[in-house]
Design an enzyme around this catalytic site. Structure first.
Site, PDB file in Angstrom:
ATOM      1  N   ASN A   1       0.824  -1.201   0.000  1.00  0.00           N
ATOM      2  CA  ASN A   1       0.000   0.000   0.000  1.00  0.00           C
ATOM      3  C   ASN A   1       0.863   1.257   0.000  1.00  0.00           C
ATOM      4  O   ASN A   1       1.042   1.898  -1.042  1.00  0.00           O
ATOM      5  CB  ASN A   1      -0.957  -0.028   1.211  1.00  0.00           C
ATOM      6  CG  ASN A   1      -1.984   1.092   1.164  1.00  0.00           C
ATOM      7  OD1 ASN A   1      -1.862   2.014   0.361  1.00  0.00           O
ATOM      8  ND2 ASN A   1      -2.969   1.024   2.014  1.00  0.00           N
ATOM      9  N   ASP A   2       1.446   1.596   1.158  1.00  0.00           N
ATOM     10  CA  ASP A   2       2.177   2.860   1.275  1.00  0.00           C
ATOM     11  C   ASP A   2       3.294   3.010   0.239  1.00  0.00           C
ATOM     12  O   ASP A   2       3.541   4.115  -0.249  1.00  0.00           O
ATOM     13  CB  ASP A   2       2.780   2.984   2.682  1.00  0.00           C
ATOM     14  CG  ASP A   2       1.701   3.108   3.748  1.00  0.00           C
ATOM     15  OD1 ASP A   2       0.601   3.574   3.408  1.00  0.00           O
ATOM     16  OD2 ASP A   2       1.963   2.728   4.898  1.00  0.00           O
ATOM     17  N   VAL A   3       3.954   1.893  -0.114  1.00  0.00           N
ATOM     18  CA  VAL A   3       5.100   1.993  -1.024  1.00  0.00           C
ATOM     19  C   VAL A   3       4.666   2.272  -2.461  1.00  0.00           C
ATOM     20  O   VAL A   3       5.511   2.426  -3.347  1.00  0.00           O
ATOM     21  CB  VAL A   3       5.977   0.720  -0.986  1.00  0.00           C
ATOM     22  CG1 VAL A   3       6.583   0.535   0.395  1.00  0.00           C
ATOM     23  CG2 VAL A   3       5.207  -0.505  -1.414  1.00  0.00           C
ATOM     24  N   THR A   4       3.333   2.324  -2.713  1.00  0.00           N
ATOM     25  CA  THR A   4       2.855   2.671  -4.059  1.00  0.00           C
ATOM     26  C   THR A   4       2.090   3.995  -4.039  1.00  0.00           C
ATOM     27  O   THR A   4       1.501   4.372  -5.039  1.00  0.00           O
ATOM     28  CB  THR A   4       1.892   1.587  -4.579  1.00  0.00           C
ATOM     29  OG1 THR A   4       0.745   1.535  -3.722  1.00  0.00           O
ATOM     30  CG2 THR A   4       2.541   0.223  -4.619  1.00  0.00           C
TER      31      THR A   4
ATOM     32  N   ALA B   1       1.047   3.924   7.318  1.00  0.00           N
ATOM     33  CA  ALA B   1       1.145   5.373   7.431  1.00  0.00           C
ATOM     34  C   ALA B   1      -0.202   5.999   7.778  1.00  0.00           C
ATOM     35  O   ALA B   1      -0.266   7.183   8.111  1.00  0.00           O
ATOM     36  CB  ALA B   1       1.684   5.963   6.136  1.00  0.00           C
TER      37      ALA B   1
END
Lengths: 482, 93
Positions: free
Chosen positions: A408-411, A449
């Site tokens: 999720n957050d890394v995209t 996050a």
């Protein structure tokens, strides 16, 4: 008894074998041989040491090797790859504990005290300064001993807390009142005790104080740190365990301990830095801070409302069939759904239809550095298909479909585009540059996050809701029927 | 004192060498690198053997030596075996 020079020459050979061992790890093809060379170095160092210690009481040595050998072998052969971070956390802690025990044993031996009970031990004894050598030599010996105790103890309890958090035995985060200041006071107290011990070598209370304060410091350093930051913590504790070993080398004047310990120490530090860069956070921020609170709160409904398109697995299968290039972006959610094998089977099905498939791996995709690569390698994904962030990012524009599973957050494009968002500046995988993005996810819930992800609301993004493993299997079945 | 300076030189040079070596390890192998360095840190086994104490040492020293030997052996055996297990997965093609 062998001459000191000969022993040191053989230790040098062991040191060279350790260096060649790590050099082997720079390529997957030579890695197995590297590990073997490193193990050979260990064997050489241990065997030559056994020849030098003819007056040792071997009962304890043999018992220790037997217990340690069995525990180590069982751990290594039984551990699941998803639990590798836990194992490394434990090994870090054991490394720290070993150095700690060596330093304490040396302290007791050199002071010549022979305590029959704990209260005996706490009696300050008068120790001739010469017990630790002459002048500066004594100071250095005492400083090395007490710093080894300090770092070894912090590594021991810190690693045990990291293990408990990873194993989800400890779910809440506790910290000292005053946060970093509380830890700072513990550290200053321990350093004061080090100084006191150097001046009064026979004051065992000072040694007990160093030990106690350092054990507490390890606990309170790691307890407040959340699960998402564990890759940094494990790498840092890995480094501490090496530094403790090198310091133990200074106590014993042993060259191979210093070489091996400093290699481990730098390895941990380099990995710590890589992880911090991948999260765009400073080490101090990981250890003492929380994620920066976002300037304005971002309303998830505003981003998602009416803009999210969902799709069924068989619709995705049709897309995949006509694609030329597909990139799979896995996150830890994939491992939690045990979907690695299913994902590899989907990739195999695509390859058999002539689709080019690669995997885009963010450095913090797993729970420790390189974890995702190991999980996929276990599912028999060829390692040359695992592409790191910097190399995969320029290829997204030529990619027909990206499948995001459990990440999720890394995209999240906010990290790249929206200045002032809490994750702004964090390097991400630019999956939104691809022609179509398929996100497999249970719901629109936020990641670590706590932020909404505008990627999910983009026109060219399709959300496939449901269990990751089930959805992937359905895609594979549908694709094979086309 | 002279010995100390030599040991310090060895320490500093090994740190520099470590940075050069480790930065060349690809991210794919970072987990085996960590477990492999866990095994290397088991070099404290050598220190544990040297500090284990003799038959005439205080019991406390013998017990501390036993703990040190046990923990270091877990690192050596566990570290090398698990690293080998992982690397075998990367080898097959």
């Amino acid at each position: 008894m062998m001459s000191g020079s000969l022993i040191n020459l053989i230790y040098l050979i062991a040191g060279i074998l350790f260096i060649l061992g790590i050099k082997g790890l720079t390529k997957p093809k030579t890695a197995v041989r590297g590990n073997f060379l490193s193990a050979l170095g260990m064997l050489v160092a241990v065997v030559i040491t056994l020849f030098t210690i003819n007056d040792v009481d071997f009962t304890y040595v043999i018992a220790g090797v037997a217990v340690g050998g069995i525990v180590g072998a069982v751990m290594a052969l039984r551990i699941q790859m998803t639990s590798m971070p836990q194992m490394v956390a434990l090994l870090n802690g054991f490394g720290g504990g070993a150095s700690l025990s060596i330093a304490l044993a040396e302290y007791v031996t050199r002071t010549g005290i022979n305590p029959a009970s704990i209260s005996d031990f706490l009696q300050p004894t008068v120790v001739a300064a010469s017990a630790f050598g002459e002048g500066a030599e004594a100071t250095i010996a005492l400083v090395s001993i007490s710093l080894t105790v300090l770092i070894g103890a912090v590594t021991l309890t810190g690693s045990l807390v990291a293990f408990s958090k990873l194993q989800e035995l400890m779910k809440k985060s506790y910290g000292l009142p005053g946060g970093p200041f509380g830890n700072g006071i513990l550290l200053l107290g321990a350093l004061a005790a080090v100084a006191f011990l150097v001046i009064n070598p026979g004051n065992t209370m000072a040694m007990v104080a160093i030990l106690g304060l350092a054990l507490l410091l390890g606990l309170f350093l790691v307890m407040p740190i959340g699960g998402a930051d564990m890759p940094v913590v494990i790498a840092l504790l890995n480094s501490y365990s090496g530094i403790a070993a090198a310091l133990a080398g200074f106590i014993l004047g042993n060259t191979v301990l210093i070489i091996a310990g400093s290699l481990v120490g730098t390895s941990g530090l380099v990995l710590t830095k890589i992880m911090c860069v991948a999260m765009n956070r400073s080490l101090a921020n990981v250890l003492f801070g929380k994620m920066a609170a976002g300037g304005e709160t971002i309303d998830a409904d505003e981003i998602y409302d009416g803009k999210v398109t969902s799709a069924q697995p068989d619709e995705v299968a049709m897309l995949l069939e006509t694609a030329q290039r597909v990139v799979i972006v896995p996150g830890y959610g994939m491992a939690m759904a045990q979907a690695q094998h299913a994902v590899r089977e989907l990739a195999d099905a695509m390859v058999s239809k002539g689709v080019e498939v690669e995997y885009g791996i963010h450095p913090v995709a797993g729970r420790m550095p390189g974890h995702m690569n190991v999980l996929l390698a276990e599912a028999e994904v060829p390692y040359d298909k695992l592409v790191e962030m910097d190399r995969i990012n320029p290829t997204f524009e030529d990619t027909d479909v990206v499948i995001v599973i459990g990440a999720n957050d890394v995209t999240n494009p906010m990290a790249r585009d929206i200045e002032g968002s809490p994750i702004y500046g964090m390097p991400i995988l630019n999956v939104d540059k691809a022609k179509t993005v398929v996100v497999i996810k249970r719901s629109l819930s936020p990641g670590f996050a706590g932020l909404p992800n505008p990627l999910f609301a983009m026109d060219h993004t399709l959300m496939v809701y449901g269990d990751g493993k089930k959805a992937v299997i359905e895609m594979t079945t549908a694709l094979n029927q086309l | 004192m002279e010995t100390l300076i030599l040991l310090l030189a060895l320490f500093v040079l090994a740190l520099f060498l470590g940075v050069e070596l480790i930065t060349k390890v690809p991210p794919t192998l970072h987990t085996p690198l960590m477990s492999g360095t866990n095994a290397v840190s088991g070099i404290t086994l050598v220190g544990a053997l040297l500090a284990a104490g003799t038959g005439s040492s205080p019991m406390l020293v013998n017990w501390l030596g036993f703990i040190a030997v046990t923990l270091a052996t877990i690192n050596v055996v566990g570290g090398y075996l698990v690293t080998n297990r992982m690397l075998a997965m990367f080898k097959r093609k």
